[in-house]
Design a protein around this motif. Structure first.
Motif, short mmCIF file in Angstrom:
data_model
loop_
_atom_site.label_atom_id
_atom_site.label_comp_id
_atom_site.label_asym_id
_atom_site.label_seq_id
_atom_site.Cartn_x
_atom_site.Cartn_y
_atom_site.Cartn_z
N ILE A 93 0.79 -1.14 -0.03
CA ILE A 93 -0.13 0.03 -0.06
C ILE A 93 0.81 1.29 -0.07
CG2 ILE A 93 -0.38 0.13 2.56
CD1 ILE A 93 -3.01 0.75 -0.14
N GLU A 94 1.95 1.30 0.70
CA GLU A 94 3.04 2.43 0.71
C GLU A 94 3.38 2.58 -0.94
OE1 GLU A 94 6.16 1.51 3.43
OE2 GLU A 94 4.63 1.71 4.94
N LYS A 95 3.48 1.62 -1.53
CA LYS A 95 3.90 1.70 -3.13
C LYS A 95 3.06 2.27 -3.78
CE LYS A 95 7.52 -1.71 -2.36
NZ LYS A 95 7.96 -3.09 -2.89
N ILE A 96 1.80 1.88 -3.60
CA ILE A 96 0.72 2.08 -4.53
C ILE A 96 0.04 3.54 -4.19
CG2 ILE A 96 -1.68 1.75 -5.09
CD1 ILE A 96 -1.14 -1.02 -4.58
N GLU A 97 -0.09 4.61 -5.06
CA GLU A 97 -0.50 5.61 -4.69
C GLU A 97 -2.09 5.63 -4.59
OE1 GLU A 97 1.06 8.66 -4.79
OE2 GLU A 97 3.00 7.32 -5.11
N PRO A 98 -2.58 6.47 -3.57
CA PRO A 98 -3.88 6.72 -3.34
C PRO A 98 -4.82 7.05 -4.60
CG PRO A 98 -2.66 8.22 -1.77
CD PRO A 98 -1.68 7.48 -2.56
N ARG A 134 -4.43 16.65 -0.91
CA ARG A 134 -3.17 16.73 -0.63
C ARG A 134 -2.35 15.30 -0.56
NH1 ARG A 134 -5.47 20.97 2.56
NH2 ARG A 134 -5.75 19.57 4.47
N TYR A 135 -2.97 14.43 -0.07
CA TYR A 135 -2.30 13.05 0.11
C TYR A 135 -2.11 12.60 -1.24
CZ TYR A 135 -3.68 13.01 5.01
OH TYR A 135 -3.39 13.18 6.33
N GLU A 136 -2.99 12.89 -2.20
CA GLU A 136 -2.89 12.38 -3.61
C GLU A 136 -1.91 13.26 -4.48
OE1 GLU A 136 -6.55 12.01 -5.83
OE2 GLU A 136 -7.50 10.71 -4.05
N SER A 137 -1.67 14.27 -4.00
CA SER A 137 -0.56 15.14 -4.47
C SER A 137 0.80 15.11 -3.82
CB SER A 137 -0.87 16.70 -4.31
OG SER A 137 -2.11 17.00 -5.01
N GLY A 138 0.99 13.98 -2.94
CA GLY A 138 2.44 13.76 -2.71
C GLY A 138 2.67 14.15 -1.20
N ARG A 139 1.76 14.53 -0.38
CA ARG A 139 1.91 15.03 1.03
C ARG A 139 1.88 13.69 1.70
NH1 ARG A 139 -2.15 18.28 5.13
NH2 ARG A 139 -0.65 18.48 6.78
N LYS A 151 0.68 7.25 9.13
CA LYS A 151 0.35 5.52 9.19
C LYS A 151 -1.15 5.44 9.66
CE LYS A 151 2.00 1.12 10.97
NZ LYS A 151 3.20 0.50 12.02
N PRO A 152 -1.77 5.89 10.59
CA PRO A 152 -3.02 5.49 10.66
C PRO A 152 -4.17 5.83 9.40
CG PRO A 152 -2.32 6.66 12.70
CD PRO A 152 -0.96 6.89 11.63
N VAL A 153 -3.77 6.77 8.78
CA VAL A 153 -4.73 7.14 7.55
C VAL A 153 -4.24 5.91 6.26
CG1 VAL A 153 -5.10 8.73 5.63
CG2 VAL A 153 -4.62 9.45 8.01
N ARG A 154 -3.27 5.51 6.38
CA ARG A 154 -2.57 4.76 5.62
C ARG A 154 -3.44 3.31 5.89
NH1 ARG A 154 2.66 5.69 5.62
NH2 ARG A 154 3.06 3.99 7.21
#
Length: 101
Positions: free
Chosen positions: A7-12, A39-44, A48-51
């Motif tokens: 999931i860390e490698k896959i972009e939201p 913002r997360y989708e833009s690279g912010r 970890k809890p959100v991920r």
């Protein structure tokens, strides 16, 4: 642990698009505002809890609305005190799920 790394490698944004959801639909399921999700989708950096919520809800397809504290407590107890029973229960549940599908 491999799921977490995956999931860390896959972009939201990629996950959201594969699911066919707009930002509001996707992010609201895990309690994140549309602007925060953008913002997360833009690279912010995503905490970890959100991920983990993203992984559970959108990758593992867990309906977090149905999880109760009591369920978590039972699993924690089994994991600590009855690991073989937990393993057996998981196998049985998985087999039953396959039969229903």
């Amino acid at each position: 642990m491999s799921n977490v790394k995956a999931i860390e490698k896959i972009e939201p944004r990629e996950i959201r698009r594969k699911l066919g959801l707009n930002q509001q639909q996707f992010w609201s399921k895990i309690g994140v505002t549309q602007s925060g999700g953008s913002r997360y989708e833009s690279g912010r950096n995503m905490p970890k809890p959100v991920r983990e919520l993203l992984r559970l809800v959108h990758v593992e397809q867990v309906d977090i609305q149905r999880i109760k504290r009591e369920d978590v407590e039972v699993i924690e107890y089994l994991r600590a005190h009855e690991p073989e029973l937990l393993k057996t229960l998981r196998k049985s549940a998985k087999a039953k799920g396959k039969k229903a599908a």
